[in-house]
Design a protein around this motif. Structure first.
Motif, mmCIF file in Angstrom:
data_model
loop_
_atom_site.group_PDB
_atom_site.id
_atom_site.type_symbol
_atom_site.label_atom_id
_atom_site.label_comp_id
_atom_site.label_asym_id
_atom_site.label_seq_id
_atom_site.Cartn_x
_atom_site.Cartn_y
_atom_site.Cartn_z
ATOM 1 N N LEU A 50 -12.199 3.178 -13.606
ATOM 2 C CA LEU A 50 -12.578 2.559 -11.503
ATOM 3 C C LEU A 50 -11.099 2.021 -11.554
ATOM 4 N N THR A 51 -10.361 2.753 -12.370
ATOM 5 C CA THR A 51 -8.634 2.358 -11.754
ATOM 6 C C THR A 51 -8.195 3.466 -11.164
ATOM 7 N N VAL A 52 -7.055 3.100 -10.831
ATOM 8 C CA VAL A 52 -6.100 4.095 -9.809
ATOM 9 C C VAL A 52 -4.762 3.285 -10.439
ATOM 10 N N PRO A 53 -3.878 4.683 -11.393
ATOM 11 C CA PRO A 53 -1.968 3.742 -11.159
ATOM 12 C C PRO A 53 -1.838 3.242 -9.461
ATOM 13 N N ILE A 54 -0.595 2.823 -9.391
ATOM 14 C CA ILE A 54 0.187 2.584 -8.204
ATOM 15 C C ILE A 54 1.590 2.357 -8.451
ATOM 16 N N THR A 55 1.594 2.288 -9.781
ATOM 17 C CA THR A 55 3.416 2.122 -9.824
ATOM 18 C C THR A 55 3.229 2.570 -12.012
ATOM 19 N N PRO A 56 4.716 2.213 -12.238
ATOM 20 C CA PRO A 56 4.614 3.455 -13.928
ATOM 21 C C PRO A 56 4.065 1.999 -14.563
ATOM 22 N N TYR A 57 3.427 0.561 -14.045
ATOM 23 C CA TYR A 57 3.300 -1.121 -14.749
ATOM 24 C C TYR A 57 1.585 -1.435 -14.071
ATOM 25 N N HIS A 58 1.307 -0.413 -12.916
ATOM 26 C CA HIS A 58 0.615 -1.582 -12.429
ATOM 27 C C HIS A 58 -0.435 -0.474 -12.190
ATOM 28 N N SER A 59 -1.802 -0.831 -12.304
ATOM 29 C CA SER A 59 -3.345 -0.498 -11.797
ATOM 30 C C SER A 59 -3.783 -0.888 -10.694
ATOM 31 N N ALA A 60 -4.433 -0.114 -10.213
ATOM 32 C CA ALA A 60 -5.152 -1.033 -8.957
ATOM 33 C C ALA A 60 -7.213 -0.972 -9.295
ATOM 34 N N ALA A 97 -22.027 -14.706 -1.986
ATOM 35 C CA ALA A 97 -22.654 -14.569 -0.646
ATOM 36 C C ALA A 97 -21.776 -14.232 0.392
ATOM 37 N N CYS A 98 -20.890 -13.793 -0.096
ATOM 38 C CA CYS A 98 -19.583 -13.162 0.491
ATOM 39 C C CYS A 98 -18.825 -12.012 0.544
ATOM 40 N N GLY A 99 -17.936 -12.179 -0.780
ATOM 41 C CA GLY A 99 -17.859 -10.957 -1.380
ATOM 42 C C GLY A 99 -16.278 -10.218 -0.511
ATOM 43 N N ALA A 100 -15.925 -10.653 0.402
ATOM 44 C CA ALA A 100 -14.760 -9.986 1.644
ATOM 45 C C ALA A 100 -13.155 -10.448 0.630
ATOM 46 N N CYS A 101 -13.198 -10.732 -0.392
ATOM 47 C CA CYS A 101 -11.604 -10.648 -1.097
ATOM 48 C C CYS A 101 -11.847 -9.559 -1.745
ATOM 49 N N CYS A 102 -12.405 -8.720 -1.829
ATOM 50 C CA CYS A 102 -13.202 -7.700 -2.972
ATOM 51 C C CYS A 102 -13.171 -6.702 -1.975
ATOM 52 N N ALA A 103 -13.295 -7.111 -0.613
ATOM 53 C CA ALA A 103 -13.223 -5.698 0.274
ATOM 54 C C ALA A 103 -12.227 -5.861 0.839
ATOM 55 N N HIS A 104 -11.010 -6.634 0.777
ATOM 56 C CA HIS A 104 -10.151 -7.214 1.913
ATOM 57 C C HIS A 104 -8.243 -6.900 1.082
ATOM 58 N N PHE A 105 -8.464 -6.975 -0.097
ATOM 59 C CA PHE A 105 -7.484 -7.275 -0.770
ATOM 60 C C PHE A 105 -7.212 -5.529 -1.314
ATOM 61 N N ARG A 106 -5.682 -5.483 -1.481
ATOM 62 C CA ARG A 106 -5.734 -4.647 -3.006
ATOM 63 C C ARG A 106 -5.756 -5.288 -4.006
ATOM 64 N N VAL A 107 -6.547 -5.050 -5.420
ATOM 65 C CA VAL A 107 -6.928 -5.643 -6.756
ATOM 66 C C VAL A 107 -5.454 -4.858 -7.851
ATOM 67 N N SER A 108 -4.764 -5.116 -7.524
ATOM 68 C CA SER A 108 -3.463 -4.729 -8.716
ATOM 69 C C SER A 108 -3.583 -5.975 -9.713
ATOM 70 N N PHE A 109 -3.383 -5.104 -10.869
ATOM 71 C CA PHE A 109 -2.393 -5.775 -12.403
ATOM 72 C C PHE A 109 -1.842 -4.534 -13.273
ATOM 73 N N TYR A 110 -1.503 -5.333 -14.058
ATOM 74 C CA TYR A 110 -0.697 -5.107 -14.937
ATOM 75 C C TYR A 110 -1.442 -3.740 -15.668
#
Length: 110
Positions: free
Chosen positions: A38-48, A9-22
């Motif tokens: 569904l991802t984009v590279p943000i550093t050589p070791y992380h995607s978002a 009933a919320c989803g705010a976290c998915c629409a507020h923070f950058r979701v980055s991961f290895y």
């Protein structure tokens, strides 16, 4: 109401923070599950997750209306960042506040 009910009933976290991961969590790598397209590279070791690398932020996998009814279209394939995020934490309440939603507070039952 369980944490899962609050999240659907919320989803705010998915629409507020950058979701980055290895980057190895992408399905482009053995054992990875997050759909690479569904991802984009943000550093050589992380995607978002696409959509969370910019402001305003909204994950491309989020379906529905924030604060009303939402769902993750890749829920079983989501990243560790999403799996580890907890309803009712300070970060959750920060995202909820950005959408004018009342805080859940620490200790939401699972």
């Amino acid at each position: 109401m369980s944490a899962t009910d609050h999240c659907q009933a919320c989803g705010a976290c998915c629409a507020h923070f950058r979701v980055s991961f290895y980057w190895g969590e992408s399905d482009a790598h053995p054992g990875g599950s997050v759909p690479r397209h569904l991802t984009v590279p943000i550093t050589p070791y992380h995607s978002a997750m696409r959509g969370t690398e910019r402001t305003p932020s909204r994950c491309v996998a989020l379906a529905g209306d924030v604060g009303r009814q939402v769902g993750c279209t890749i829920y079983p394939l989501r990243s560790s960042t999403c799996r580890e995020f907890e309803a009712g934490t300070a970060e959750c309440d920060k995202a909820r506040a950005a959408y004018g939603l009342m805080p859940l507070g620490v200790g939401v039952p699972a």
